[in-house]
Write a protein that holds these residues in place. Structure first.
Motif, PDB file in Angstrom:
ATOM      1  N   GLU A 109       6.827   2.105 -14.616  1.00  0.00           N
ATOM      2  CA  GLU A 109       6.142   1.034 -15.351  1.00  0.00           C
ATOM      3  C   GLU A 109       6.947  -0.268 -15.263  1.00  0.00           C
ATOM      4  OE1 GLU A 109       4.310   0.074 -19.756  1.00  0.00           O
ATOM      5  OE2 GLU A 109       5.282   1.985 -19.399  1.00  0.00           O
ATOM      6  N   ARG A 110       8.282  -0.138 -15.408  1.00  0.00           N
ATOM      7  CA  ARG A 110       9.121  -1.335 -15.377  1.00  0.00           C
ATOM      8  C   ARG A 110       8.993  -2.053 -14.026  1.00  0.00           C
ATOM      9  NH1 ARG A 110      13.164   1.198 -17.717  1.00  0.00           N
ATOM     10  NH2 ARG A 110      14.472   1.483 -15.884  1.00  0.00           N
ATOM     11  N   LEU A 111       8.867  -1.294 -12.952  1.00  0.00           N
ATOM     12  CA  LEU A 111       8.776  -1.905 -11.615  1.00  0.00           C
ATOM     13  C   LEU A 111       7.346  -2.297 -11.245  1.00  0.00           C
ATOM     14  CD1 LEU A 111      11.221   0.417  -9.631  1.00  0.00           C
ATOM     15  CD2 LEU A 111      11.652  -1.896 -10.408  1.00  0.00           C
ATOM     16  N   GLY A 112       6.414  -1.939 -12.103  1.00  0.00           N
ATOM     17  CA  GLY A 112       5.024  -2.338 -11.830  1.00  0.00           C
ATOM     18  C   GLY A 112       4.346  -1.504 -10.759  1.00  0.00           C
ATOM     19  N   PHE A 113       4.754  -0.245 -10.635  1.00  0.00           N
ATOM     20  CA  PHE A 113       4.211   0.612  -9.572  1.00  0.00           C
ATOM     21  C   PHE A 113       3.115   1.565 -10.050  1.00  0.00           C
ATOM     22  CE2 PHE A 113       8.436   0.405  -7.048  1.00  0.00           C
ATOM     23  CZ  PHE A 113       8.070  -0.837  -6.579  1.00  0.00           C
ATOM     24  N   CYS A 114       2.678   1.387 -11.304  1.00  0.00           N
ATOM     25  CA  CYS A 114       1.718   2.369 -11.841  1.00  0.00           C
ATOM     26  C   CYS A 114       0.468   2.443 -10.970  1.00  0.00           C
ATOM     27  CB  CYS A 114       1.335   1.988 -13.269  1.00  0.00           C
ATOM     28  SG  CYS A 114       2.730   2.103 -14.397  1.00  0.00           S
ATOM     29  N   GLY A 115      -0.022   1.268 -10.540  1.00  0.00           N
ATOM     30  CA  GLY A 115      -1.241   1.238  -9.733  1.00  0.00           C
ATOM     31  C   GLY A 115      -1.072   2.013  -8.436  1.00  0.00           C
ATOM     32  N   TYR A 116       0.078   1.880  -7.830  1.00  0.00           N
ATOM     33  CA  TYR A 116       0.353   2.561  -6.571  1.00  0.00           C
ATOM     34  C   TYR A 116       0.278   4.074  -6.751  1.00  0.00           C
ATOM     35  CZ  TYR A 116       3.091   3.929  -2.444  1.00  0.00           C
ATOM     36  OH  TYR A 116       3.522   4.493  -1.287  1.00  0.00           O
ATOM     37  N   PHE A 117       0.944   4.585  -7.777  1.00  0.00           N
ATOM     38  CA  PHE A 117       0.937   6.034  -8.011  1.00  0.00           C
ATOM     39  C   PHE A 117      -0.483   6.530  -8.303  1.00  0.00           C
ATOM     40  CE2 PHE A 117       5.260   7.738  -8.184  1.00  0.00           C
ATOM     41  CZ  PHE A 117       5.975   6.578  -7.967  1.00  0.00           C
ATOM     42  N   LEU A 118      -1.221   5.718  -9.058  1.00  0.00           N
ATOM     43  CA  LEU A 118      -2.577   6.150  -9.395  1.00  0.00           C
ATOM     44  C   LEU A 118      -3.480   6.154  -8.170  1.00  0.00           C
ATOM     45  CD1 LEU A 118      -2.961   4.326 -12.820  1.00  0.00           C
ATOM     46  CD2 LEU A 118      -3.039   6.796 -12.443  1.00  0.00           C
ATOM     47  N   ILE A 119      -3.283   5.169  -7.322  1.00  0.00           N
ATOM     48  CA  ILE A 119      -4.118   5.127  -6.105  1.00  0.00           C
ATOM     49  C   ILE A 119      -3.823   6.334  -5.210  1.00  0.00           C
ATOM     50  CG2 ILE A 119      -4.351   3.885  -3.910  1.00  0.00           C
ATOM     51  CD1 ILE A 119      -4.409   1.299  -5.531  1.00  0.00           C
ATOM     52  N   VAL A 120      -2.546   6.654  -5.052  1.00  0.00           N
ATOM     53  CA  VAL A 120      -2.211   7.809  -4.206  1.00  0.00           C
ATOM     54  C   VAL A 120      -2.686   9.104  -4.868  1.00  0.00           C
ATOM     55  CG1 VAL A 120      -0.349   9.061  -3.059  1.00  0.00           C
ATOM     56  CG2 VAL A 120      -0.249   6.578  -3.210  1.00  0.00           C
ATOM     57  N   TRP A 121      -2.517   9.162  -6.198  1.00  0.00           N
ATOM     58  CA  TRP A 121      -3.021  10.350  -6.922  1.00  0.00           C
ATOM     59  C   TRP A 121      -4.519  10.507  -6.691  1.00  0.00           C
ATOM     60  CZ3 TRP A 121      -6.400   9.313 -11.139  1.00  0.00           C
ATOM     61  CH2 TRP A 121      -6.900  10.448 -11.773  1.00  0.00           C
ATOM     62  N   ASP A 122      -5.237   9.389  -6.804  1.00  0.00           N
ATOM     63  CA  ASP A 122      -6.688   9.423  -6.639  1.00  0.00           C
ATOM     64  C   ASP A 122      -7.066   9.882  -5.231  1.00  0.00           C
ATOM     65  OD1 ASP A 122      -9.401   8.813  -7.474  1.00  0.00           O
ATOM     66  OD2 ASP A 122      -9.282   7.175  -6.022  1.00  0.00           O
ATOM     67  N   LEU A 123      -6.290   9.426  -4.264  1.00  0.00           N
ATOM     68  CA  LEU A 123      -6.545   9.827  -2.880  1.00  0.00           C
ATOM     69  C   LEU A 123      -6.362  11.340  -2.711  1.00  0.00           C
ATOM     70  CD1 LEU A 123      -7.299   8.046  -0.484  1.00  0.00           C
ATOM     71  CD2 LEU A 123      -4.889   7.945   0.141  1.00  0.00           C
ATOM     72  N   CYS A 124      -5.286  11.861  -3.292  1.00  0.00           N
ATOM     73  CA  CYS A 124      -5.021  13.303  -3.194  1.00  0.00           C
ATOM     74  C   CYS A 124      -6.106  14.090  -3.939  1.00  0.00           C
ATOM     75  CB  CYS A 124      -3.653  13.640  -3.780  1.00  0.00           C
ATOM     76  SG  CYS A 124      -2.289  12.946  -2.837  1.00  0.00           S
ATOM     77  N   ARG A 125      -6.495  13.563  -5.102  1.00  0.00           N
ATOM     78  CA  ARG A 125      -7.534  14.247  -5.876  1.00  0.00           C
ATOM     79  C   ARG A 125      -8.827  14.286  -5.070  1.00  0.00           C
ATOM     80  NH1 ARG A 125      -9.971  11.558 -11.246  1.00  0.00           N
ATOM     81  NH2 ARG A 125     -10.398   9.992  -9.650  1.00  0.00           N
ATOM     82  N   HIS A 126      -9.138  13.169  -4.456  1.00  0.00           N
ATOM     83  CA  HIS A 126     -10.355  13.109  -3.644  1.00  0.00           C
ATOM     84  C   HIS A 126     -10.281  14.108  -2.481  1.00  0.00           C
ATOM     85  CE1 HIS A 126     -13.777  11.303  -1.553  1.00  0.00           C
ATOM     86  NE2 HIS A 126     -13.056  11.378  -0.449  1.00  0.00           N
TER      87      HIS A 126
END
Lengths: 1071, 493
Positions: A343-360
Motif C-alpha cells: 500500500e505504501r508503494l502504491g502497488f495495490c492496483g498491480y497486485f489486484l490486476i494480476v490476481w484478476d488475471l489469474c482468477r480469470h
C-alpha cells in the motif's frame, strides 16, 4: 556562448541506416566533450532509453526526438521540447504506424542523400516493411511541444529544392512554418564535404534569412566514428537489394557523417558561425528527458465505497484461508507486513490486476503459476498468483519488494511477476483479455530487437560483398553449431568453404562481420511480455503493429521498459504447463482428481527417480547435463530440486561453482563462507547453499552487506547483470562494486570472488524464487511420471515438440517403465494420445503424419455413432484424402478392421471416393492378391517411423543387435570398469556443445536399453565434425568413465552407423 | 532381335570424362539443384559402396566419404558422350535409335547372328577406351534388351553383355525400378511390398489399372518387357566435326590436348561406322582476343584410328604459340575413302597466326590485356573513373556521353603536377603552393571536398581530397591530395 551539441544523429535503430549502437554514439559524444546529444531515429524511439541510460552514465544530456517519414516520402526531424511534445511525438508515430496507408513513397532516399539527381524519380526499393507515413494534417495536430528541423537531403525543403527549385522549397518552408511557427522551426545545414553542396547551403541560408528563421548546423550523423562508414554502406546495399560493386552512387561519397566536437563544427561552418551556436541555444530550450515519462500503472476498478488497499486486504485474507485454513499469527504478521508495504508503494492496483488475471485463467480452466521473485511474496501465494509457499520455504519478501528498489534515475523498480501458462491457445486467450481490458491503446506487447548474428549476418554480408550463394551455403554448412565459439578462426572456415586465404575481400568480410554482430536488424515481438498503462500507452512510448494480426507492440524491449519503470507482466507459454493441465484433466476423467497444489509433498519414490536420473520427459531436470548431475547432488527435498535446477546453468558453471556445491553436499570439501574475514556476514546468506553463491538474491545481498551498496546501487548491479547488450554497463557496475568493497575494508580475495560470481551471473542469473517455482514444476512432473505414468506420457506425447526428447525416445522410455504402448487404430485411437489403462497408452491419430485433425475428429464422431464394420465401411463413412488413407493403412491403423497393412494399402488405393459409382454400388474388392505379403517386423518398424515418427514396439536396435556383436548396450555400461575401452552405437538423440563446456561436445545415443552418453574432445570434434553433425546414427569407441553413478564414454573414434534398416530419428541438436 | 548399349550414371560419366582424368575407383557424384537445394545426383559405384545415394546432402556425403569427387553437370560433355555412344552403336548396325539419356537401341535384323555377341562386346570395349563404361544387352524387344544391358552392368557380367533367353526368369529377379515407375507409382509399389518385375506382373492388370489408372496398365506392360517396335532411326551426323568452348581461357596449349583427344576418339568411331578415314584435320582455335587461329593438318596417311589423329594434333599444338588464351576450338575431319594422295613432305607443320591477331596480341603484350578496349564511365563517386569494355561493333550504337558537368572548365595536367603545400595553422586551409611550374601564396581556397570508395577491396580502395585555390599571383587551380601526396590536378579557365 552555448557549446555545440549534436542534435541530429541516427543510431542503428534507424534500421539499415545508422551504423552505431546508441551506447557507441554516446561514448563518442562524451569523448568529444559534447554536452548533449539527440538521437533522432527513423520513425521510432527504440534507442531512446538506451541513449538516456548511457548518457546518464557518461554525464551528458540525452535529448529525445525522431525522424518522421511523411506520406510524400520526405523525412522530417523532430525534437522534443517538453513533455507535451513527447506525448505528441509518441502519438504521431503511433498514429502513423497504426493507420494502414499505401506505401506511396516515390523518392529514393539514399540517392537523394548523395545528390544523384538522375535517380530521384525511381521507386523507393528501401521502403520499410511497416512504413510510418504521417500526413501533414497529423503533423499539425501533434505539433505542440516539438521543434522541427528542415532536415537533410531527405528533408521536405531540400527535397523540394532538388525536385522543383527554390520556389518549391520556399513553399514547403512556408507550410512547415505554418505548423511549427518561427520559434519551433530551424533551417538545418549540413556539410558533408561534397563538391557542389555549398550552392544548396547558400540557398537555404538565404531562404532562412528572408523568412527570419534561425539556421542550425548539424552533423547528420550516421555513425560515431569513420569506422562505421563501411557498415553504413553495407546497410545501403541491403536496403536497395544490391551489392557494393553495383551500388554506385547510392553509397556514401565519404565517411563524413560522423560525430564532431564543437571546434570541428565551428571550423566547418566558419562562414556561418551562427549556425553552430544555434545548436547550443536550441538544446538549452529543450526541457525534456525520459526521466519525465509520465507513466502510470492502471488502477483496478473497485466498487463504490471500496478502495484498492481494502479490496486487496479482503482478497488476501480470503485466499489465506483457502491456503492455510484460518491463518496463524506468523502468517498474519507476514501478510500484514507485505500489505502495508504494497500500500505504501502504491502497488495495490498491480497486485489486484494480476490476481484478476489469474482468477480469470482458472475460471477458464487454464493452469497458471507465477514465477520469478513474486514467489517470495506470501500475498502472491495466497492470492493464487504463485504456487510455492514462501513462509514454508523461508523466502525473503524483501527480495521481491522493498522501498529501496529504485534505479539511479529515481525510477521505481516495479515488482516482477511472470505468469507461466500452458503454451498455445490458452495463453492466447489470456493475452486477448489483457488487450480487451485496456483497450484501445492501454496495453501492448514489449518488443524484441532481432540482431545480426551468426549465419544470417554472414549470408547478408556475403551477398553484399558479391560472394556466390554456393560459397555462403558451404560456409553455413560448415559453421560449427552450438553455443561455444567455433574452434576455427573465421578465415579458416572461409578457407574450408572454398574462399582462398588471400581473397581480396576476405579481410573486409571478417571485419564487417565483427562490426555487424549485435546491431539491431529489425523489431520483433517479445514472447510474452505485456505492458499496461493507466491512460494512453501511446503517450508514453510509440506503438506499432506486430507481424501477428491484431497485435500491437511498444517500441521498447523489456530491458528498456524495466529501466524506465514501466510495469511488464510476462505471460509465458510453457509446454510443461500444458502437459500438467492435461494430465490433471485425464486423471480427473478417471475419478482421480489431483492438482498442482494438492500433490503430496516430499514423496520418496519421486526423489528416488530424480536421484537415479530417471527423468526423461520431466520439466527442467531431463537434459543430459541435468541427468549427469542428479546422481551426484541427489535431491531429497524441494529446495534441493531448486538448487539442482539452478546448478546446471551457464552462470554457475562459468563461476566454477558446480563442483564445490556437490562436493560439499557429499562431505568431500569443507563448507566455507566466501572468506574467513567475512564469515559472520556471508554465513547466514549462504548457509542453505553450503557457502556457494548459487542464486542471484544471494549475490545481491552479499553486495549490499559486504560493499554497503544502497538499494539503488544494488538495483543497478542487478540490471547490469541482466543487460547483455552493453557489456560496458556491467564492467562499470563491477568496478563500482570493487571500489565499494575496498572502501568497506574487504580484502582482495573477497572482492575477486564476488566479482567473479557477479560476472558469472550476468545474463544467466537465476533467482532463488524462480528456481523454486521451476522446482515445483519439476517435482510435479516427476511425481506424475512415477505415479501416473500413462496419463503423463499420453499428455507429454500430445504436446510435442517440447522438452529435450522426441516422441520416439519418450515412447521407448515409457516402455522401459512397463507401460504398454498400444498402436494407432481407427477403432480406438482418438486424435490425442490417451491412457487406456493405468499402464497403457494408446497412440493418438495426431501422430499419423499427414492426417488432418478435422478428419480424425470426424472419424471419432462416426465411430461413436456406430462401429466400423469393415475397412470399406470406414472409408465410405469418413472423408479422408488419398494420402490420409495411405498413411493410416501404412501405420496399421486399419488392422482392427481385419486387414494387414499391405492389404489395407492395396484396398485404399482402389477408387474409393464419394462420387465413385463402384463404391456406391457397394462393390467390394476381391481378395487381396497373393503377391501382397504381410509386412515383416522390420518393414512394419520402418513404416511406423515413416508414418508416425515412432514405434510402439521394440527399439529398432533390438532387432539389429546381433549385427553389432562388439557394441555395448547402454544398460550394460554400469558393468564395465572405469577406463575400459567400450563401443556404443545407436541413433543420435542429442548433440550438445554448451558455451560453458570449453568446446567439448556431448552426444547421446539411444538403444533398446536406454541412453548412452559420450563426451567428444574439441580436437576429435574438429576432425569428425561432419560425421558427428550429419550422420543420424553413430558408432563410438572410447574409454568408459564412471564417476558417482554417472557414466560417460570418452570418445576416441567416431564412425557412422550405416544400417539400412535403422530408421532416422529426430535429434535434439545444438539447442 | 534388338540390342541396347546402356551407360549407367551417364551424366556423371560424361562430366567425369570431360574433366581431368579420375581413377575409376574414386567415389564420385554429380551435383544437382541450385543454392540451398543442392544435393547429390548420380553416384558411381564406388560412391554407392561408400553409402552414398542421390538426394543426400553434401555435408552428409562428405561425412561418409571425405574423398568424394563432386562434379557439376556438363551439358557439353553429355552431348559429346551421347555422340560417342551413338557412334559406337552405329558400328553394330545402321538402324540405331537414340532412345534415352545413355541408352541406344539397335535393330539387329540383317546382321550376322553369330557375330552379334562379338560386335556388341567390341562396341563396349570401344566405349571403355573413351572412358565410357557401357553395357550391352540383346533380346526380343527393345525394352527387354535395355533390361538385359542394365542387369549386365549391375552384375558385372563378362564382356558387359547379356543376351536374354529365359525372359520370365530374368524378369522375376529384376528390380521394379527397371520399369521406370513414376515416383508416385514407386511409392505405391513400395507400400505393397512389390520389389521385382516378377512380383509386379503377378498382380492382375485390372487391379493395377483400377488403382494406378492407365499409367498403371502401361507400367504393367513395361514390366513384362514390352513388345517389338520400329525404331526412330538416328541419322548419322553429316560430316565429322567437333567443337568446344572453354569458360575460362586455356593458357597453355598442351592443356587443350585432353579434351581434343576425347573428341578425336568419337570422330574415329564415327569414321569407322561410316567406313571412312581421315585424310586431314582442320583445326580452329578461337582466342580470347582477336580472330581465330586456323590450321590444316595433313596426315601422313588416311586413318580411322584415334591414335594417329591425336598424335598429329599433339605435334601441332606443341610447336604452336598463340598470343592469347584459347576460348574455344573446332576440329573438322577431312573424310576420305582410301589413301587418296601421297604424303606431302614439303608441307609445313605450322602456319603463322593471323596478322591482326598478332598485332593485337603484341599491343596487349606491351600495355597489358586489361588495358585494351574502349573506356566507358563507371557509376561511382570517384571522379574520372572509367572501365574498359570491348569496342562496339560497327552496327552497334555508341554509348551515350556522360552527363554534363556544371562548373568552370578544367584544363588537366597530365600527369598531375606534384606539389608541396603549406596550410594555415588555424583554419587548416592551403596557404602556399609550390610546383615545378609555378608557386605562390593562396589568396582564397574552397574545400576540402572528400571522396573515397571501394574500401572493401584493398587493391581498388581510393580516397582523395580536393581544394580549389586562387593564387595571389593569379590562376585558379584544383589541388588533389591522394596517398599522402599533393598534386595540382588542373587549372580552371
Amino acid at each position: 556562448m552555448a557549446a555545440y551539441c549534436e542534435l541530429h544523429s541516427r543510431s542503428a535503430f534507424s534500421f539499415l541506416r545508422g551504423a552505431s549502437t546508441p551506447e557507441a554514439l554516446v561514448a563518442e559524444a562524451a569523448r568529444r566533450n559534447l554536452p548533449a546529444l539527440a538521437v533522432l531515429d527513423r520513425d521510432n524511439l527504440c534507442a531512446a532509453p538506451r541513449v538516456y541510460g548511457a548518457a546518464r552514465e557518461a554525464g551528458l544530456r540525452a535529448r529525445v526526438g525522431a525522424e518522421v517519414t511523411l506520406a510524400d516520402g520526405s523525412v522530417l526531424p523532430l525534437l522534443v521540447a517538453n513533455r507535451t511534445g513527447y506525448r505528441n511525438l509518441c502519438r504521431l508515430i503511433s498514429e502513423a504506424k497504426l493507420t494502414p496507408r499505401p506505401a506511396d513513397v516515390t523518392v529514393e532516399p539514399a540517392a537523394a542523400a548523395t545528390g544523384a539527381p538522375d535517380q530521384e524519380d525511381s521507386v523507393n526499393p528501401g521502403a520499410p516493411k511497416r512504413p510510418c507515413l504521417a500526413t501533414w494534417e497529423e503533423l499539425a495536430r501533434h505539433a505542440e511541444g516539438l521543434v522541427a528541423l528542415t532536415g537533410d537531403a531527405e528533408g521536405p525543403v531540400r527535397r523540394a529544392w532538388r525536385r522543383d527549385g527554390p520556389v518549391a522549397a520556399a513553399a514547403t518552408l512556408t507550410r512547415l512554418e505554418a505548423i511549427y511557427g518561427q520559434d519551433h522551426l530551424h533551417v538545418e545545414l549540413q556539410r558533408e564535404r561534397r563538391r557542389g553542396e555549398d550552392r544548396e547551403l547558400a540557398g537555404l541560408r538565404d531562404l532562412a534569412t528572408a523568412r527570419g528563421l534561425p539556421i542550425l548546423a548539424t552533423g547528420g550523423v550516421d555513425y560515431a566514428t569513420p569506422e562505421g562508414r563501411p557498415v553504413a554502406d553495407v546497410f545501403t546495399c541491403l536496403r536497395h537489394h544490391t551489392t557494393l560493386d553495383a551500388a554506385g552512387r547510392r553509397l556514401a561519397p565519404n565517411a563524413e557523417r560522423r560525430l564532431r566536437d564543437g571546434a570541428a563544427m565551428a571550423a566547418r561552418f566558419a562562414d556561418l558561425p551562427g549556425a553552430v551556436e544555434a545548436a547550443g541555444r536550441l538544446e538549452a530550450r529543450l526541457d525534456f528527458t525520459l526521466r519525465d515519462l509520465g507513466y502510470r500503472f492502471p488502477d483496478f476498478p473497485v466498487a463504490p465505497g471500496e478502495t484498492m488497499p481494502g479490496l486487496l486486504r479482503i482478497r488476501t485474507y480470503a485466499g489465506a484461508r483457502e491456503r492455510y485454513g484460518e491463518p496463524g499469527p506468523r502468517v498474519r504478521a507476514q501478510l500484514d507486513r507485505e500489505l502495508a508495504l504494497i500500500e505504501r508503494l502504491g502497488f495495490c492496483g498491480y497486485f489486484l490486476i494480476v490476481w484478476d488475471l489469474c482468477r480469470h485463467a482458472r475460471a477458464e480452466g487454464i493452469l497458471v503459476q507465477g514465477r520469478g521473485s513474486a514467489a517470495n511474496s506470501a500475498v502472491c501465494y495466497v492470492l493464487g498468483i504463485t504456487a510455492v509457499d514462501p513462509i514454508r520455504h523461508g523466502l525473503l519478501f524483501e527480495r521481491f519488494l522493498s522501498e529501496g528498489r529504485v534505479g539511479h534515475d529515481g525510477h521505481p523498480s516495479w515488482p516482477d511477476i511472470d505468469l507461466d501458462l500452458p503454451s498455445g491457445e490458452p495463453r492466447e486467450r489470456l493475452i486477448r483479455k489483457v488487450y480487451a481490458d485496456h483497450a484501445p491503446r492501454g496495453a501492448a506487447m514489449t518488443a524484441n530487437f532481432i540482431t545480426y548474428r551468426g549465419r544470417g549476418a554472414m549470408r547478408e554480408l556475403g551477398k553484399v560483398l558479391g560472394f556466390g550463394e554456393d560459397l555462403l551455403d558451404r560456409f553455413s554448412a560448415l559453421q560449427s553449431p552450438g553455443d561455444f565459439p567455433d574452434p576455427l578462426e573465421l578465415r579458416q572456415r572461409l578457407a574450408l568453404a572454398g574462399l582462398p586465404p588471400d581473397h581480396p575481400r576476405g579481410a573486409a568480410l571478417a571485419s564487417l562481420l565483427g562490426q555487424l554482430r549485435g546491431l539491431p536488424r529489425h523489431l520483433g515481438q517479445h514472447s510474452g511480455g505485456m505492458v499496461v498503462c493507466g491512460g494512453r500507452l501511446d503517450e508514453v512510448v510509440p506503438l506499432e503493429p506486430a507481424t501477428m494480426p491484431g497485435r500491437v507492440i511498444v517500441q521498447w524491449d523489456k530491458t528498456s521498459c524495466e529501466d524506465l519503470g514501466i510495469v511488464k507482466i510476462d505471460l509465458l507459454g510453457l509446454g510443461m504447463m500444458a502437459v500438467l493441465q492435461e494430465t490433471f484433466a485425464r486423471c480427473a476423467e478417471r475419478g482421480d482428481p489431483i492438482a498442482l497444489h494438492t500433490l503430496p509433498p516430499d514423496d520418496a519414490p519421486t526423489y528416488a527417480a530424480m536421484q537415479r536420473a530417471d527423468t526423461i520427459g520431466v520439466f527442467q531436470i531431463e537434459s543430459r547435463a541435468q541427468m549427469a548431475t542428479l546422481p551426484r547432488l541427489r535431491p531429497a527435498c524441494l529446495y534441493d530440486v531448486a538448487m539442482q535446477v539452478a546448478i546446471v546453468r551457464p552462470g554457475p558453471i562459468v563461476g566454477q561453482l558446480t563442483h564445490p556445491l556437490i562436493r560439499r553436499r557429499n562431505g568431500l570439501e569443507p563448507v566455507t563462507y566466501l572468506d574467513p574475514s567475512v564469515d559472520d556476514i556471508a554465513r547466514p546468506i549462504l548457509a542453505r547453499t553450503l557457502g556457494v553463491i548459487l542464486f542471484q538474491e544471494q549475490m545481491l545481498e552479499l553486495a549490499m552487506r559486504l560493499a554497503g551498496l544502497a538499494g539503488g546501487e544494488a538495483e543497478e548491479l542487478r540490471r547490469a547483470m541482466g543487460f547483455t547488450q552493453d557489456p560496458a554497463r556491467l564492467r562499470r557496475a563491477l568496478g563500482r562494486l570493487g571500489e565499494a568493497l575496498r572502501a568497506q575494508g574487504r580484502n582482495e580475495a573477497v572482492a575477486r570472488r564476488l566479482g567473479e560470481a557477479a560476472l558469472s551471473f550476468a545474463a544467466y542469473g537465476f533467482p532463488e524464487s524462480h528456481a523454486l517455482s521451476f522446482a515445483l514444476l519439476a517435482y510435479a512432473s516427476t511425481w506424475l511420471k512415477v505415479h501416473r505414468p500413462a496419463q503423463f506420457t499420453a499428455s507429454l506425447l500430445n504436446h510435442q515438440p517440447m522438452g529435450f526428447y522426441g516422441p520416439a525416445t519418450l515412447v521407448q522410455d515409457a516402455r522401459r517403465h512397463g507401460l504398454r504402448i498400444l498402436p494407432v487404430c481407427v477403432a480406438f485411437s482418438r486424435w490425442e494420445c490417451t491412457a487406456e489403462a493405468a499402464n497403457a497408452v494408446r497412440i493418438g491419430l495426431r501422430h499419423v503424419r499427414g492426417l488432418r485433425e478435422e478428419a480424425a475428429r470426424a472419424l471419432e464422431r462416426e465411430r461413436e455413432r456406430a462401429p466400423f464394420a469393415s475397412l470399406a465401411d470406414c472409408l465410405r463413412r469418413i472423408p479422408l484424402h488419398a494420402n490420409e488413407r495411405r498413411a493410416l493403412a501404412a501405420t496399421g491403423a486399419f488392422h482392427a478392421l481385419g486387414s494387414h497393412r499391405r492389404a489395407a494399402l492395396w484396398q485404399v488405393e482402389a477408387a474409393w471416393s464419394a462420387d465413385e459409382p463402384l463404391l456406391r454400388d457397394g462393390e467390394e474388392e476381391p481378395d487381396t492378391p497373393d503377391a501382397l505379403r504381410p509386412m515383416t517386423p522390420g518393414e512394419r518398424l520402418a513404416a511406423d517411423f515413416a508414418g508416425l515418427g515412432l514405434t510402439g514396439g521394440a527399439h529398432p536396435l533390438a532387432r539389429l543387435r546381433e549385427r553389432l556383436p562388439d557394441v555395448w548396450r547402454a544398460a550394460d555400461l554400469p558393468l564395465g570398469r572405469d577406463g575400459e575401452t567400450v563401443r556404443i552405437a545407436g541413433p543420435v538423440i542429442c548433440r550438445q556443445r554448451p558455451g560453458t563446456a570449453k568446446g567439448f561436445l556431448f552426444l547421446s545415443l539411444e538403444d533398446e536399453t536406454g541412453i548412452a552418453n559420450a563426451v567428444v574432445h574439441p580436437d576429435l570434434f574438429a576432425a569428425r565434425r561432419l560425421v558427428i553433425t550429419q550422420e543420424p546414427a553413430l558408432r563410438i569407441t572410447g574409454r568408459l568413465e564412471q564417476r558417482a553413478g554417472v557414466i560417460h564414454v570418452r570418445a576416441e573414434q567416431i564412425e557412422p552407423l550405416t544400417l539400412p534398416e535403422l530408421p532416422a530419428q529426430t535429434a535434439h541438436s545444438f539447442r | 532381335m534388338f540390342a541396347v548399349l546402356h551407360v549407367e550414371a551417364f551424366a556423371l560419366q560424361a562430366a567425369l570424362r570431360a574433366g581431368p582424368p579420375v581413377a575409376g575407383t574414386r567415389p564420385a557424384s554429380l551435383i544437382t539443384g541450385l543454392g540451398r537445394q543442392t544435393a547429390l545426383g548420380e553416384c558411381n559405384r564406388a560412391a554407392r559402396a561408400a553409402g552414398l545415394s542421390a538426394g543426400m546432402s553434401f555435408a552428409q556425403a562428405l561425412a561418409r566419404c571425405p574423398t568424394l569427387l563432386l562434379r557439376p553437370p556438363d551439358p557439353a560433355g553429355e552431348a559429346e558422350a551421347r555422340a560417342v555412344l551413338l557412334a559406337a552403336a552405329l558400328t553394330l548396325s545402321p538402324a540405331v535409335e537414340d532412345t534415352a539419356t545413355g541408352c541406344c537401341t539397335i535393330d539387329l535384323r540383317g546382321t550376322d547372328p553369330a557375330g552379334r555377341r562379338g560386335a556388341a562386346e567390341a562396341a563396349v570395349r570401344a566405349l571403355a577406351a573413351t572412358d565410357l563404361e557401357a553395357n550391352a544387352g540383346a533380346a526380343r524387344t527393345p525394352r527387354l534388351a535395355a533390361y538385359a544391358a542394365r542387369w549386365a552392368g549391375q552384375n558385372a557380367l563378362p564382356g558387359g553383355f547379356l543376351a536374354v533367353e529365359e525372359e520370365a526368369a530374368l524378369l522375376a529377379k529384376l528390380p521394379v525400378d527397371y520399369a521406370e515407375p513414376t515416383p508416385a507409382q514407386a511409392a505405391r509399389l513400395a507400400g505393397w511390398g512389390i520389389h521385382t518385375l516378377g512380383e509386379l506382373t503377378a498382380l492382375t492388370a485390372a487391379g493395377l489399372t483400377r488403382r494406378l489408372g492407365r499409367e498403371g496398365r502401361e507400367l504393367w506392360d513395361r514390366a513384362r518387357g514390352g513388345e517389338p517396335r520400329p525404331l526412330r532411326r538416328h541419322e548419322p551426323p553429316v560430316g565429322f566435326h567437333a567443337t568446344a568452348d572453354h569458360e575460362a581461357g586455356v593458357e597453355t596449349l598442351p592443356a587443350l590436348l585432353p579434351p581434343l583427344e576425347r573428341h578425336v576418339e568419337r570422330l574415329a568411331l564415327e569414321l569407322q561406322a561410316a567406313g571412312l578415314a581421315a585424310g586431314g584435320l582442320e583445326l580452329e582455335l578461337r582466342l580470347e582476343d582477336g580472330p581465330a587461329h586456323r590450321a590444316h593438318l595433313r596426315l601422313p596417311a588416311p586413318t580411322a584410328s584415334a591414335a594417329p589423329l591425336q598424335r598429329a594434333l599433339e605435334t601441332h599444338l606443341t610447336g604452336l604459340r598463340t598470343a592469347a588464351p584459347v576460348r574455344g576450338w573446332s576440329l573438322r575431319v577431312e573424310a576420305v575413302r582410301a589413301p587418296v594422295r601421297q604424303q606431302d613432305f614439303l608441307s609445313g607443320g605450322l602456319r603463322d597466326p593471323h596478322a591482326f591477331t598478332e598485332t593485337l596480341a603484341q599491343v596487349a603484350a606491351l600495355v597489358g590485356a586489361e588495358r585494351v578496349g574502349t573506356p566507358v564511365p563507371t557509376d561511382t563517386h570517384r571522379p574520372d573513373a572509367a572501365a574498359l569494355s570491348p569496342p562496339p561493333g560497327l552496327l552497334e550504337e555508341a554509348p551515350a556521353a556522360p552527363g554534363g558537368v556544371i562548373g568552370l572548365p578544367l584544363r588537366r595536367f597530365r600527369p598531375p603536377l606534384p606539389a608541396r603545400l603549406t596550410f594555415a595553422p588555424t583554419s587548416g586551409r592551403p596557404a602556399h603552393v609550390w610546383t615545378e611550374r609555378f608557386s605562390g601564396p593562396v589568396a582564397e581556397a574552397r574545400g576540402p571536398w572528400c571522396a573515397s570508395g571501394d574500401w572493401w577491396e584493398p587493391a581498388r580502395a581510393w580516397a582523395r581530397v580536393e581544394w580549389d585555390v586562387a593564387l595571389a599571383g593569379g590562376g585558379l587551380y584544383r589541388l588533389l591530395g591522394e596517398r599522402e601526396a599533393w598534386f595540382v590536378e588542373g587549372e580552371y579557365d
